[in-house]
Scaffold this motif. Structure first.
Motif, PDB file in Angstrom:
ATOM      1  N   THR A   6       0.891  -1.060   0.114  1.00 20.92           N
ATOM      2  CA  THR A   6       0.004   0.002  -0.105  1.00 20.92           C
ATOM      3  C   THR A   6       0.668   1.160   0.092  1.00 20.92           C
ATOM      4  O   THR A   6       1.772   1.316   0.852  1.00 20.92           O
ATOM      5  CB  THR A   6      -0.851   0.088   1.166  1.00 20.92           C
ATOM      6  OG1 THR A   6      -1.721  -1.063   1.450  1.00 20.92           O
ATOM      7  CG2 THR A   6      -1.793   1.289   1.343  1.00 20.92           C
ATOM      8  N   LEU A   7       0.500   2.319  -0.856  1.00 25.77           N
ATOM      9  CA  LEU A   7       1.330   3.430  -0.926  1.00 25.77           C
ATOM     10  C   LEU A   7       0.552   4.461  -0.978  1.00 25.77           C
ATOM     11  O   LEU A   7      -0.651   4.537  -1.305  1.00 25.77           O
ATOM     12  CB  LEU A   7       2.076   3.378  -2.508  1.00 25.77           C
ATOM     13  CG  LEU A   7       3.079   2.386  -2.722  1.00 25.77           C
ATOM     14  CD1 LEU A   7       3.544   2.287  -4.193  1.00 25.77           C
ATOM     15  CD2 LEU A   7       4.264   2.531  -1.727  1.00 25.77           C
ATOM     16  N   THR A   8       0.930   5.525  -0.587  1.00 27.45           N
ATOM     17  CA  THR A   8       0.241   6.849  -0.273  1.00 27.45           C
ATOM     18  C   THR A   8       0.733   7.891  -1.363  1.00 27.45           C
ATOM     19  O   THR A   8       1.924   8.250  -1.344  1.00 27.45           O
ATOM     20  CB  THR A   8       0.247   7.337   1.114  1.00 27.45           C
ATOM     21  OG1 THR A   8      -0.220   6.694   1.771  1.00 27.45           O
ATOM     22  CG2 THR A   8      -0.586   8.740   1.145  1.00 27.45           C
ATOM     23  N   ILE A   9       0.177   8.210  -2.485  1.00 24.60           N
ATOM     24  CA  ILE A   9       0.552   8.950  -3.434  1.00 24.60           C
ATOM     25  C   ILE A   9      -0.592   9.828  -3.985  1.00 24.60           C
ATOM     26  O   ILE A   9      -1.698   9.621  -3.744  1.00 24.60           O
ATOM     27  CB  ILE A   9       1.024   8.136  -4.546  1.00 24.60           C
ATOM     28  CG1 ILE A   9       2.098   7.060  -4.480  1.00 24.60           C
ATOM     29  CG2 ILE A   9       1.594   8.736  -5.779  1.00 24.60           C
ATOM     30  CD1 ILE A   9       2.598   6.082  -5.434  1.00 24.60           C
ATOM     31  N   VAL A  32       6.112   0.374 -11.322  1.00 23.22           N
ATOM     32  CA  VAL A  32       6.670   0.475  -9.978  1.00 23.22           C
ATOM     33  C   VAL A  32       7.872  -0.552  -9.707  1.00 23.22           C
ATOM     34  O   VAL A  32       8.771  -0.234  -9.391  1.00 23.22           O
ATOM     35  CB  VAL A  32       5.759   0.724  -8.924  1.00 23.22           C
ATOM     36  CG1 VAL A  32       6.216   0.620  -7.466  1.00 23.22           C
ATOM     37  CG2 VAL A  32       4.650   1.792  -9.111  1.00 23.22           C
ATOM     38  N   GLU A  33       7.475  -1.785  -9.788  1.00 25.30           N
ATOM     39  CA  GLU A  33       8.432  -2.948  -9.323  1.00 25.30           C
ATOM     40  C   GLU A  33       9.610  -2.604 -10.131  1.00 25.30           C
ATOM     41  O   GLU A  33      10.702  -2.798  -9.830  1.00 25.30           O
ATOM     42  CB  GLU A  33       7.520  -4.307  -9.804  1.00 25.30           C
ATOM     43  CG  GLU A  33       8.550  -5.586  -9.566  1.00 25.30           C
ATOM     44  CD  GLU A  33       7.911  -6.760  -9.785  1.00 25.30           C
ATOM     45  OE1 GLU A  33       8.811  -7.692  -9.486  1.00 25.30           O
ATOM     46  OE2 GLU A  33       6.652  -6.737 -10.330  1.00 25.30           O
TER      47      GLU A  33
END
Length: 82
Positions: A6-9, A32-33
């Motif tokens: 989980t990312l916050t963008i 992203v990977e």
């Protein structure tokens, strides 16, 4: 093995990244990977070359005293002086 993350963008960044990924025919997770792999491989020291770049290595023979910065600056000057 894959794991969820989980990312916050910022919302706008996500929207534009999804559009970019779709244009490239890839998933946002894949982008992203691969970006994270690139970052971590740079940390390990020597960067790995892609097979495409490896095929190009040695294809151009330049003089020993070739100065790429001068050549680049000359090309830029030529392009923008017209």
């Amino acid at each position: 093995m894959t794991t969820k993350l989980t990312l916050t963008i910022e919302e706008e960044v996500i929207k534009s990244a999804k559009v970019y990924a779709q244009k490239k025919g890839r998933s946002l997770s894949d982008l992203v990977e691969n970006y994270l792999k690139t970052l971590s491989s740079k940390e390990g020291g020597k960067e790995k070359l892609s097979p495409r770049v490896k095929r190009l290595v040695g294809s151009v023979k330049l003089p020993k005293d070739f100065n790429y910065k001068d050549a680049l600056q000359g090309s830029i000057n030529e392009k923008f002086s017209k």
